[in-house]
Motif scaffolding. Structure first.
Motif, short mmCIF file in Angstrom:
data_model
loop_
_atom_site.label_atom_id
_atom_site.label_comp_id
_atom_site.label_asym_id
_atom_site.label_seq_id
_atom_site.Cartn_x
_atom_site.Cartn_y
_atom_site.Cartn_z
N GLY A 124 0.62 -1.17 0.03
CA GLY A 124 -0.14 0.04 0.07
C GLY A 124 0.91 1.31 0.13
N SER A 125 0.25 2.36 -0.09
CA SER A 125 1.04 3.67 0.02
C SER A 125 0.24 4.76 0.77
N GLU A 126 0.96 5.50 1.59
CA GLU A 126 0.23 6.58 2.39
C GLU A 126 1.38 7.84 2.46
N TRP A 127 0.68 8.98 2.89
CA TRP A 127 1.44 10.08 3.13
C TRP A 127 1.81 10.23 4.54
N ILE A 128 3.13 10.50 4.84
CA ILE A 128 3.69 10.63 6.51
C ILE A 128 4.08 12.03 6.42
N THR A 129 3.41 12.91 7.21
CA THR A 129 3.79 14.14 7.40
C THR A 129 4.59 14.41 8.81
N LEU A 130 5.47 15.37 8.80
CA LEU A 130 6.28 15.62 9.72
C LEU A 130 6.00 17.11 9.87
N TYR A 131 6.04 17.31 11.51
CA TYR A 131 5.43 18.67 11.83
C TYR A 131 6.65 19.23 12.61
N ALA A 132 6.59 20.73 12.57
CA ALA A 132 7.27 21.48 13.49
C ALA A 132 6.92 21.12 15.06
N GLY A 133 8.02 21.30 16.06
CA GLY A 133 8.08 20.91 17.36
C GLY A 133 7.22 22.05 18.17
N SER A 134 6.98 23.15 17.63
CA SER A 134 6.42 24.17 18.12
C SER A 134 4.96 24.63 17.25
N GLY A 135 3.89 25.38 18.10
CA GLY A 135 2.83 25.55 17.44
C GLY A 135 1.72 24.55 17.56
#
Length: 163
Positions: free
Chosen positions: A90-101
């Motif tokens: 299968g396939s998926e998006w993985i999103t990384l976020y900033a540690g603040s906010g």
């Protein structure tokens, strides 16, 4: 130093308890474990190990799920482990976020080493396909399970490398 870690990551280790050489040894050990786990996954060494423990002692779990719209997924982070995520199918998006906010979506769970968030600032997104590996370091907020074009079944193995 042969490690790709930033000065900030090196400084996060408590230098009052450990000397600089000990800190560098710890970082190199973690990097070596991540490299070893990645090689084992790419070689398929998890396929004949039903126990959920790789030959080097690293625990893993295999999850199967249907991907969803991002609004139905949650951001998580881990304090004590690095995720080594390997997509089997299968396939998926993985999103990384900033540690603040980030807005907390609950208390940190020590047992599962998980903290959940919402409303983060996106730093990067990657499509994970079969055979893809992503290393997500401790304290990096991330979201998986997000559909690429439409819902699809994903089978993914996640190793937890202790820091």
């Amino acid at each position: 130093m042969s490690s790709d870690r930033t000065e900030h990551e090196v400084m996060k280790y408590n230098t009052k308890k450990k000397g600089l050489l000990s800190i560098l040894k710890t970082i190199n050990d973690i990097d070596a474990r991540i490299e070893r786990v990645s090689k084992m996954l790419l070689a398929g060494e998890y396929e004949d190990v039903p126990s959920g423990i790789l030959a080097d002692g690293t625990p893993y779990r295999i999850s199967e799920y249907e991907t969803k719209d991002a609004k139905d997924c949650i951001i998580e982070s881990h304090r004590e482990h690095i995720d080594v995520q390997f997509v089997i199918s299968g396939s998926e998006w993985i999103t990384l976020y900033a540690g603040s906010g980030l807005t907390s979506a609950g208390e940190y769970n020590v047992e599962s080493d998980a903290e959940f968030w919402q409303d983060g600032i996106i730093e990067s997104r990657t499509i994970m396909r079969p055979g893809s590996i992503m290393v997500i370091k401790e304290n990096v907020p991330h979201m998986g399970c997000v559909q690429v074009g439409g819902p699809e079944k994903v089978k993914k193995l996640v190793c937890k490398v202790e820091v």
